[in-house]
Motif scaffolding. Structure first.
Motif, PDB file in Angstrom:
ATOM      1  N   ARG A  38       0.866  -1.194   0.000  1.00 55.33           N
ATOM      2  CA  ARG A  38       0.000   0.000   0.000  1.00 55.33           C
ATOM      3  C   ARG A  38       0.890   1.228   0.000  1.00 55.33           C
ATOM      4  NH1 ARG A  38      -1.019   3.379   4.443  1.00 55.33           N
ATOM      5  NH2 ARG A  38       0.464   4.366   3.096  1.00 55.33           N
ATOM      6  N   ASP A  89       2.515   4.773   9.488  1.00 55.78           N
ATOM      7  CA  ASP A  89       1.185   5.103   8.945  1.00 55.78           C
ATOM      8  C   ASP A  89       0.116   5.071  10.036  1.00 55.78           C
ATOM      9  OD1 ASP A  89       2.070   5.234   6.127  1.00 55.78           O
ATOM     10  OD2 ASP A  89       2.625   3.162   6.574  1.00 55.78           O
ATOM     11  N   GLU A 128       6.438   0.588   7.085  1.00 54.74           N
ATOM     12  CA  GLU A 128       5.911   1.653   6.238  1.00 54.74           C
ATOM     13  C   GLU A 128       5.115   1.087   5.078  1.00 54.74           C
ATOM     14  OE1 GLU A 128       6.888   5.120   6.999  1.00 54.74           O
ATOM     15  OE2 GLU A 128       5.121   5.400   5.749  1.00 54.74           O
ATOM     16  N   ASP A 129       3.948   1.602   4.888  1.00 53.94           N
ATOM     17  CA  ASP A 129       3.125   1.312   3.715  1.00 53.94           C
ATOM     18  C   ASP A 129       2.851  -0.184   3.487  1.00 53.94           C
ATOM     19  OD1 ASP A 129       3.148   4.022   3.599  1.00 53.94           O
ATOM     20  OD2 ASP A 129       3.928   4.205   1.576  1.00 53.94           O
ATOM     21  N   LYS A 183      12.042   8.029   3.078  1.00 51.29           N
ATOM     22  CA  LYS A 183      11.817   8.253   4.517  1.00 51.29           C
ATOM     23  C   LYS A 183      13.163   8.359   5.245  1.00 51.29           C
ATOM     24  CE  LYS A 183       7.225   7.785   4.787  1.00 51.29           C
ATOM     25  NZ  LYS A 183       6.246   8.594   5.488  1.00 51.29           N
TER      26      LYS A 183
END
Ligand SMILES: O=C([O-])CC(=O)C(=O)O
Ligand SMILES: [Mg+2]
Length: 642
Positions: free
Chosen positions: A243, A357, A333-334, A261
């Motif tokens: 995602r 997130d 992350e994601d 990041k």
């Protein structure tokens, strides 16, 4: 034969060896050899030595030298030394720790290359004569030149590629440029451009900037980690690419996110670049377009799920702890919702993990809400929140708001959660839907009749704060924003989905549809908007405000776990940085230009909380945590090579 620290090297494998004895403050001598040999005695390239004057000075000043087993040892390593934190980690000096290529290889080494900024002396002593044109530029002129070049590009992706090229060519120049022009360049190396970069990562891929761990590496992850050139890792950002922002499953091409990041960890939070490790776990992708794309760089298969997925992640998490110790921070992350919550719950009790997130976004939005209360009045418990999107960001923010409300009023969480309502793809989350809801949505199912459309939910619930975290663009329609403006003098609206294309509404829409009354912030940046002769500048409610400072706070305190109270402390620290002047302009976040100072303050509050909770291992606690945090931050200034 030449021997160092118990390792023997045939003398003919050493080309251009230079040695020096360095005397530390504590009068422990250790030999330092700069040589072109690798540990297995294999001759490296034609290579002599570069000793970094400043590094040595720093080592002498900052690092107490510890004698261990009659071997020569030094704390920390080459580069910036994290004060006494490093003193607990004794590292044996090996020749290659202190060897840097000279000549042509020096120009090709992004950590040490200075390009045209090599001085005349350095050009003489490091075999650079003739390899550079005669001119010598200083760091400032190099920054100016690069900024001029970047501004020539009209296409954002070209700027991204130029920045990545610079990072791989001259790291200190990359960071100086980014840090001094953070507001202009954040949208280049981060959202929104990084989103497009991930979509096209296969085409623009040049060199690996992180570790790719795919199903092919199953059973070998410990070995894979050893292939990474840096050994003292403090922060890992890992994604499985399912995602990526609000762009969906980008598989292996999600690598742009950990890379981006981590550049912010360095630029905004002062973590040394060499301590940062970007990782992409590749278990396949369900993105049909990518599977058919001839330039796709990942495994060409559908995503592994269930046990196969869990085993790979488990192997990764254990290998990381085994290789880097328990104080390495792992930022998830994601990941898609279905894995993100489970991974956080599973590893939250055994590792230093943090989901950006869920938790980072929560902390930054709570800070924005706290600041917005100065403009709209009332305390947190007097407000009502409606979310569009009940995934990681939405439920993470809602939970942190409920926690803070409980802390302020003493009311139990079950009560404070009732102040928040959520709409997902099936409409308002209500009790009658309980059975079919995923576990992370259940706390938000309250008593209400079913409502399908967002606009109707807005009209019925009458929230004071509307938050978009759906990953779907354009959902805050004119009717939705106008409805918010009918029962709120100053409707607070957050359109958080990234990149800009996925934003629930634009800044211009929020201001015009609310007739200039909205307090607006978005996840990706928007340019200022002029409405009826007044200029509106909106804030960027992006987790980039929090994770760099949070990470710094965890590192400087030697924290071993992340606790919700640290997130609350980070929110409070960020909200406190919003000045009266910012508020008068309707801004609920401080400018990114001040982010290093802000990060130091966030780090100090997070570290203080770690000490208070007994989760810090770096003892004793420094007296002034802000000053200490600042003193630990990486600076991109060039070093003088002897
Ligand atoms: O990367 C960003 O800009 C914020 C974020 O974590 C996301 O949208 O997933
Ligand atoms: Mg993210």
């Amino acid at each position: 034969m030449f021997s160092l620290n118990g390792t023997n090297f045939p003398s003919d494998s050493l080309s251009g060896v230079s040695r020096c004895l360095i005397q530390s403050r504590k009068k422990v001598y250790f030999p330092m050899v700069v040589a072109s040999v690798s540990p297995n005695g294999r001759p490296a390239d034609r290579n002599v030595s570069v000793l970094m004057e400043n590094t040595l000075k720093e080592m002498k000043e900052n690092s107490p030298v510890i004698e261990k087993d009659s071997k020569s040892t030094v704390t920390g390593g080459v580069g910036d030394v994290y004060g006494e934190d490093s003193a607990t980690e004794v590292q044996t000096i090996t020749p290659w720790n202190f060897s840097v290529a000279s000549g042509y290889s020096l120009l090709r080494n992004p950590h040490y290359n200075k390009g045209l900024a090599f001085s005349e002396k350095e050009r003489d002593s490091h075999y650079l004569r003739g390899l550079l044109p005669p001119v010598v530029f200083n760091h400032e002129l190099q920054v100016k030149k690069l900024l001029n070049n970047l501004r020539q590009y009209d296409v954002p992706l070209q700027r991204y590629v130029a920045m990545m090229d610079l990072q791989e060519r001259n790291e200190r120049l990359f960071y100086k440029l980014l840090m001094e022009n953070v507001e202009e360049l954040l949208p280049v190396v981060y959202t929104p451009t990084v989103g497009e970069a991930c979509q096209k990562y296969g085409s623009i891929f040049r060199r690996p900037q992180g570790l790719f761990i795919s199903l092919k590496e199953k059973g070998k992850i410990l070995e894979v980690l050893k292939n990474w050139p840096e050994k003292k890792i403090q922060v890992i950002v890992v994604t499985d690419g399912e995602r990526i922002l609000g762009l969906g499953d980008l598989g292996c091409q999600g690598m742009g996110i950990p890379v981006g990041k981590l550049s912010l960890y360095t630029a905004l939070g002062g973590i040394r670049p060499s301590s940062c490790l970007p990782v992409t776990i590749d278990v396949g992708t369900n993105n049909e377009k990518l599977l058919k794309d001839e330039f796709y760089i990942g495994l060409r298969q559908r995503r592994a799920r269930g046990q196969e997925y869990a085993e790979l992640l488990d192997e990764f998490m254990s290998a990381v702890k085994q290789t880097y110790g328990e104080k390495v921070l792992i930022q998830f992350e994601d990941f898609a919702n279905h894995n993100a919550f489970d991974l956080l719950a599973k590893y939250g009790t055994s590792h230093l993990v943090f989901n950006d997130d869920i938790q980072g976004t929560a902390s930054v939005i709570l800070a924005g809400i706290m600041a917005a209360l100065n403009l709209v009045g009332g305390n947190l418990a007097q407000h009502k929140f409606l979310f569009l999107g009940a995934g990681e960001a939405g439920t993470g923010i809602a939970e942190l708001i409920a926690l803070e409300m409980s802390k302020q009023t003493g009311a139990p969480l079950e009560e404070t959660r009732k102040k928040t309502w959520m709409v997902d793809s099936k409409g308002l989350i209500v009790r009658s839907r309980m059975e079919s809801l995923q576990h992370f949505k259940r706390p938000w199912a309250h008593d209400h009749e079913p409502v399908k459309e967002l606009v109707n939910a807005v009209k019925l619930i009458k929230p004071t704060v509307l938050i978009g975290s759906s990953g779907t663009g354009k959902m805050f329609t004119k009717e939705v924003v106008q409805a918010m403006a009918t029962f709120n003098k100053k409707p607070v609206i957050f359109a958080l989905s990234n990149p800009t294309s996925q934003s629930e509404c634009t800044a211009e829409e929020a201001y015009t549809w609310s007739e200039g009354r909205a307090i607006f912030a978005s996840g990706s940046p928007f340019a200022p908007v002029e409405y009826k002769g007044k200029v509106f500048v909106s804030g960027q409610g992006n987790n980039a405000y929090i994770f760099p400072g949070l990470g710094l706070g965890l590192i400087i305190s030697g924290a071993i776990r992340v606790h919700d109270d640290m997130l609350l402390a980070a929110s409070e620290a960020l909200a406190a940085e919003v000045s009266q002047e910012n508020l008068e302009k309707g801004l609920i976040y401080p400018p990114f230009a001040n982010i290093r100072k802000i990060s130091a303050h966030i780090a100090a509050k997070v570290a203080a909380k770690a000490y208070e909770l007994g989760l810090a291992t770096r003892l004793p606690q420094p007296e002034n945590l802000v000053t200490y945090a600042e003193s630990c931050m990486y600076s991109p200034s060039y070093r003088c090579y002897r």
